[in-house]
Design an enzyme around this catalytic site. Structure first.
Site, PDB file in Angstrom:
ATOM      1  N   GLY B  52       0.872  -1.166   0.000  1.00  0.00           N
ATOM      2  CA  GLY B  52       0.000   0.000   0.000  1.00  0.00           C
ATOM      3  C   GLY B  52       0.903   1.207   0.000  1.00  0.00           C
ATOM      4  N   GLU B  53       0.431   2.320   0.547  1.00  0.00           N
ATOM      5  CA  GLU B  53       1.312   3.479   0.697  1.00  0.00           C
ATOM      6  C   GLU B  53       1.777   3.528   2.148  1.00  0.00           C
ATOM      7  OE1 GLU B  53       2.923   5.700  -1.207  1.00  0.00           O
ATOM      8  OE2 GLU B  53       2.234   4.378  -2.798  1.00  0.00           O
ATOM      9  N   SER B  54       3.090   3.394   2.350  1.00  0.00           N
ATOM     10  CA  SER B  54       3.603   3.325   3.720  1.00  0.00           C
ATOM     11  C   SER B  54       3.288   4.587   4.511  1.00  0.00           C
ATOM     12  CB  SER B  54       5.110   3.073   3.699  1.00  0.00           C
ATOM     13  OG  SER B  54       5.770   4.128   3.038  1.00  0.00           O
ATOM     14  N   CYS B  84       6.509  -4.857   0.884  1.00  0.00           N
ATOM     15  CA  CYS B  84       6.613  -3.524   0.271  1.00  0.00           C
ATOM     16  C   CYS B  84       6.380  -2.429   1.315  1.00  0.00           C
ATOM     17  CB  CYS B  84       5.655  -3.414  -0.914  1.00  0.00           C
ATOM     18  SG  CYS B  84       5.994  -2.021  -1.977  1.00  0.00           S
ATOM     19  N   ARG B 116      13.162   3.850  -0.322  1.00  0.00           N
ATOM     20  CA  ARG B 116      11.847   3.878  -0.973  1.00  0.00           C
ATOM     21  C   ARG B 116      11.966   4.262  -2.437  1.00  0.00           C
ATOM     22  NH1 ARG B 116       7.365   7.395   1.578  1.00  0.00           N
ATOM     23  NH2 ARG B 116       6.339   6.448  -0.198  1.00  0.00           N
ATOM     24  N   ILE B 143       6.402  -3.297  -7.343  1.00  0.00           N
ATOM     25  CA  ILE B 143       5.544  -2.195  -7.768  1.00  0.00           C
ATOM     26  C   ILE B 143       5.915  -0.943  -6.985  1.00  0.00           C
ATOM     27  CG2 ILE B 143       3.154  -1.389  -7.929  1.00  0.00           C
ATOM     28  CD1 ILE B 143       2.342  -4.337  -8.267  1.00  0.00           C
ATOM     29  N   ARG B 144       6.541   0.018  -7.675  1.00  0.00           N
ATOM     30  CA  ARG B 144       7.085   1.217  -6.997  1.00  0.00           C
ATOM     31  C   ARG B 144       7.767   0.753  -5.704  1.00  0.00           C
ATOM     32  NH1 ARG B 144       5.429   6.523  -7.514  1.00  0.00           N
ATOM     33  NH2 ARG B 144       5.317   6.543  -5.274  1.00  0.00           N
ATOM     34  N   HIS B 184       5.911  -8.143  -3.967  1.00  0.00           N
ATOM     35  CA  HIS B 184       4.557  -8.570  -3.602  1.00  0.00           C
ATOM     36  C   HIS B 184       4.317 -10.020  -3.992  1.00  0.00           C
ATOM     37  CE1 HIS B 184       3.194  -4.499  -2.712  1.00  0.00           C
ATOM     38  NE2 HIS B 184       3.859  -4.111  -3.774  1.00  0.00           N
ATOM     39  N   GLU B 186       1.836 -11.661  -2.979  1.00  0.00           N
ATOM     40  CA  GLU B 186       0.372 -11.792  -3.064  1.00  0.00           C
ATOM     41  C   GLU B 186      -0.150 -11.406  -4.439  1.00  0.00           C
ATOM     42  OE1 GLU B 186       2.005  -9.418  -1.663  1.00  0.00           O
ATOM     43  OE2 GLU B 186       0.985  -7.487  -1.803  1.00  0.00           O
TER      44      GLU B 186
END
Lengths: 334, 203
Positions: B52-54, B84, B116, B143-144, B184, B186
């Protein structure tokens, strides 16, 4: 979401269009951005980004300053625009993609994903945004469409696209064109969430109906024919009982309660356009909408979020019924 | 066995699905619970912090009063898997490739340093095969993604690769009963890391 292990059909479609793109690249049209390692821009990577945004809020911003406020407030991403939808509506004229310089400044000053809008059918604006390094492109009806008959073929891009939809067939057509994320269209720049509610309900009702008839091949084939999409995609949605991509709410969300309502209706997250930076309490409102979106199923948290904002500061909004048919943005690009 | 998935923001539903699959593969009876507040922290045997967004997950952890509590129970031995954004929240040192020093709430429980957005923006996000030490090859989606660029103390790397621009980086690290991955599993449907987590609970 769990559909990601079942994106086989999307991958087959993607391969087809990607091979075409590679063919044109090999003929001298060097369009694809460089990929330092591994395979870039695969379906999983493209559908995966929106999946990371679930439960979050993407906020419209017009400057670096607003982008920093959004990031501090807990936005999961920002959408860089030249004018907020409310101002697009007021100023009239042709609305185009934002200044590349502003987009680049925003990208270098915040760490969360940066999105930007391109006009419907404007392949070149999309190429420019991809080259600039934008993380997610919104092919948006808020800007003035350049192609009344076609959308961009999004399969040939390495960055994911989000498209608006008012109902399931429209969403499926956008996914067939390569959209990695769907959002309701709502009626942008009105501060009135009614249209977003209508679109989310229409979409989910259709999905439930398809799911209930997932064994009825003839029905699914008829549905596919009427929607102008493939049977395989309709079958995939019927089997999953949801879209095979993330689905956000957008268009008219102005308060924490609006955001929580859309989550309750089954949205995976929300876009807030004019709602934040056209209000008198942008910073607090942004934080409150983030809280209400994440904890929409906890009434105590939604109450706390709603307490953080002042109704007198909310954008006044426009009743959709007072708009003339030609003023509606949602009918663009269906 | 009850495995908690932090569900404040991010791809937690993908983790729910893959955790159920891993429980089946391991033939362990148990369930998955979504963790959104302090109360649900008490009844779980392991915790997964999703992608997600940390920055967002960190701020929501802070606002719900869970940041310190979750950090201290993980440090106290609750088996934890962070992917992530989850790895960023568990790391003791966090930097951003473009923005440099970042001020964001983290739990800071694992002796690793992460960078990051190490591989670039979304268009440079990629899929590749990774060798996981002692377990075989898995498909990984970055992913990013962050890179694990520093490990010290008891932390050790389980997987690494050579990147043409930033050199040798770790993709997967373990320390005690904590696992941090830059990618990821998942998203590519790999159950290996979740199976390792289940084994940690069994110990």
């Amino acid at each position: 979401m769990g559909w990601l292990s079942r994106t086989g059909y999307l991958e087959a479609l993607s391969r087809f269009f990607y091979d075409l793109a590679e063919l044109s690249d090999s003929m001298g049209l060097k369009r694809q951005p460089p990929c330092p390692i591994g395979s870039c821009g695969t379906v999983k990577v493209k559908v995966g980004l929106p999946s990371m945004l679930v439960g979050g809020v993407i906020m419209d911003v017009t400057s670096v300053e607003q982008a920093e406020i959004a990031e501090d407030a807990g936005a999961v991403g920002v959408m860089v625009l030249d004018k907020l939808p409310y101002d697009v509506r007021r100023s009239g004229g042709v609305a185009r993609m934002a200044d590349v310089k502003v987009i680049e400044e925003v990208m270098s000053s915040i760490t969360i994903p940066v999105s930007a809008k391109c006009r419907i059918g404007h392949y070149m604006e999309a190429v420019i945004l991809e080259r600039a390094g934008v993380d997610l492109i919104d092919e948006s009806e808020v800007l003035t469409p350049v192609d009344e008959a076609h959308h961009i073929n999004k399969w040939v891009f390495k960055v994911p696209f989000v498209n608006g939809a008012r109902e399931l067939p429209e969403a499926l057509r956008r996914i067939s064109e390569g959209a990695s994320m769907i959002r309701t269209k709502g009626e942008a720049g009105t501060g009135n969430v009614a249209e977003a509610v209508r679109h989310m309900k229409a979409l989910n009702n259709d999905i439930r109906f398809l799911a209930s008839r997932r064994g009825d091949e003839e029905f699914l084939r008829d549905y596919a024919r009427n929607a102008k999409v493939s049977y395989e995609l309709v079958k995939l949605v019927a089997d999953l009982g949801r879209l095979p991509v993330v689905n956000f709410a957008a268009g008219g969300i102005a308060t924490p309660a609006d955001a929580a309502l859309m989550m309750w209706l089954g949205s995976d997250g929300v876009f807030v356009g004019s709602g934040i930076f056209k209000s008198g309490d942008a910073r607090a409102r942004a934080e409150a909408i983030v809280l209400a979106t994440s904890k929409w199923d906890d009434p105590e948290a939604v109450l706390e979020a709603q307490r953080m904002v002042v109704e007198k500061s909310a954008m006044t909004g426009i009743d959709v019924k007072t708009l003339k048919p030609e003023e509606l943005l949602q009918v663009r690009g269906v | 066995m009850r495995i908690g998935v932090l569900a404040l923001q991010g791809d937690y539903m993908d983790h729910v699905e893959i955790t159920r699959k891993a429980l089946q593969t391991k033939k362990v009876s148990g369930g998955v619970v979504l963790v959104k507040d302090k109360d649900s922290l008490k009844s779980i045997d392991a915790i997964i912090i999703p992608g997600g967004e940390s920055t967002v997950i960190g701020r929501l952890l802070e606002r719900t009063g869970m940041l310190e509590e979750l950090g201290s129970i993980i440090a106290g031995g609750l088996p934890a898997l962070g992917t992530c954004a989850g790895a960023i929240l568990m790391a003791k040192k966090v930097r951003d490739k473009v923005a440099g020093e970042v001020k964001q709430p983290i739990m800071g429980v694992m002796s690793i340093g992460v960078l990051r957005n190490a591989f670039g923006r979304q268009r440079e996000s990629f899929e590749m095969e990774l060798e996981v030490g002692g377990y075989g090859r898995i498909r990984a989606a970055f992913i990013r993604a962050p890179a694990i660029v520093e490990l010290w103390g008891d932390a050790r790397e389980l997987s690494w690769f050579e990147h043409p621009e930033i050199g040798r980086v770790a993709a997967l690290a373990v320390e005690g009963s904590m696992i941090a991955s830059a990618f990821h599993p998942e998203i590519t449907g790999e159950t290996l890391l979740h199976e390792i987590l289940i084994d940690m609970v069994k110990r």
